[in-house]
Write a protein that holds these residues in place. Structure first.
Motif, PDB file in Angstrom:
ATOM      1  N   ASN A  39      10.260 -25.962  -1.680  1.00 50.63           N
ATOM      2  CA  ASN A  39       9.710 -26.402  -2.560  1.00 50.63           C
ATOM      3  C   ASN A  39       9.200 -27.865  -1.162  1.00 50.63           C
ATOM      4  O   ASN A  39       8.984 -28.620  -2.134  1.00 50.63           O
ATOM      5  CB  ASN A  39       9.362 -26.758  -3.928  1.00 50.63           C
ATOM      6  N   ASN A  41       6.855 -28.001   0.584  1.00 49.17           N
ATOM      7  CA  ASN A  41       5.670 -28.881   0.464  1.00 49.17           C
ATOM      8  C   ASN A  41       4.163 -27.582   0.065  1.00 49.17           C
ATOM      9  O   ASN A  41       4.730 -26.646  -0.284  1.00 49.17           O
ATOM     10  CB  ASN A  41       4.699 -29.565   2.106  1.00 49.17           C
ATOM     11  N   SER A  42       3.326 -27.701  -0.621  1.00 47.94           N
ATOM     12  CA  SER A  42       1.984 -27.446  -1.076  1.00 47.94           C
ATOM     13  C   SER A  42       2.011 -26.045   0.388  1.00 47.94           C
ATOM     14  O   SER A  42       1.639 -24.937  -0.169  1.00 47.94           O
ATOM     15  CB  SER A  42       1.916 -27.927  -0.959  1.00 47.94           C
ATOM     16  N   THR A  43       1.433 -26.383   1.172  1.00 47.64           N
ATOM     17  CA  THR A  43       1.591 -26.006   1.640  1.00 47.64           C
ATOM     18  C   THR A  43       2.565 -24.166   2.414  1.00 47.64           C
ATOM     19  O   THR A  43       2.025 -23.181   3.070  1.00 47.64           O
ATOM     20  CB  THR A  43       0.724 -25.961   3.588  1.00 47.64           C
TER      21      THR A  43
END
Length: 209
Positions: A39, A41-43
């Motif tokens: 995980n 980052n969100s991207t």
């Protein structure tokens, strides 16, 4: 008669290609899964989720179109005891079903996308044959079109080479035979399959495999 050595070579190549494709897909899925767990980052997470879905779809398409299980199936040789036609509600996905004498059969349809079959058979109509093996068990081959079963008669001995989709008649001399690899019906006086190019070897009259 079709070139059995060339058939074996094609089947080996197809098996190798499928194994390679699966290895690449599984490796990419593992990498994407690891990145999801980390995980970053969100991207990256979003991209990994999309990648996992795309790879799952790729696996589905391999099974749906290429039917990998057939390429690993053993040779089948038996006597044609029955033929019939049925309406298929499913596109490609060849199947073989085995049963003891008197047991239920569970055929699965297959739609070879060849010129001869497209011309001769409505898209949803398939044919199948029931072969009695030497041990008296029965195998159902439901990978056929009407243009194939029109060539067969009850009592014919059919041979389905290991790793191929379509059987041929080996108990009598035939002017036309379906290609074991692609299903195209070819004249045995030709030099190769009109669809996939599989070599045709001229045999002596009355010669049997």
């Amino acid at each position: 008669m079709y070139d059995s050595r060339e058939i074996e070579k094609i089947v080996k190549q197809k098996r190798k290609m499928l194994i390679t494709e699966f290895a690449i897909i599984i490796t990419l899925m593992i990498v994407a899964l690891v990145l999801l767990i980390v995980n970053i980052n969100s991207t990256v997470t979003f991209i990994c989720i999309i990648a996992e879905l795309a790879l799952l779809f790729a696996i589905y398409k391999i099974f749906d179109v290429q039917s990998p299980s057939i390429w690993f199936f053993k040779e089948i040789r038996g006597v044609n005891i029955k033929e019939d036609e049925y309406v298929s509600r499913k596109t490609p996905g060849p199947g073989l079903s085995w049963r003891q004498v008197g047991g239920p059969a569970s055929p699965q349809p297959f739609a070879p996308n060849t010129g001869a079959n497209r011309r001769r058979t409505p898209p949803n109509i398939r044919s199948r044959v029931y072969l009695q093996l030497e041990d008296e068990n029965i195998v159902t081959i439901s990978t056929l079109y009407k243009s194939h079963t029109e060539l067969f008669v009850e009592g014919d001995t059919l041979l389905k080479y290991a790793g191929t989709h379509f059987p041929i008649v080996i108990s009598r001399e035939m002017q036309k035979q379906p290609c074991p690899i692609c299903g195209e019906v070819n004249d045995m006086s030709d030099d190769a399959c009109n669809n996939c190019g599989l070599s045709i070897i001229k045999t002596n009259k009355g010669e049997q495999l």
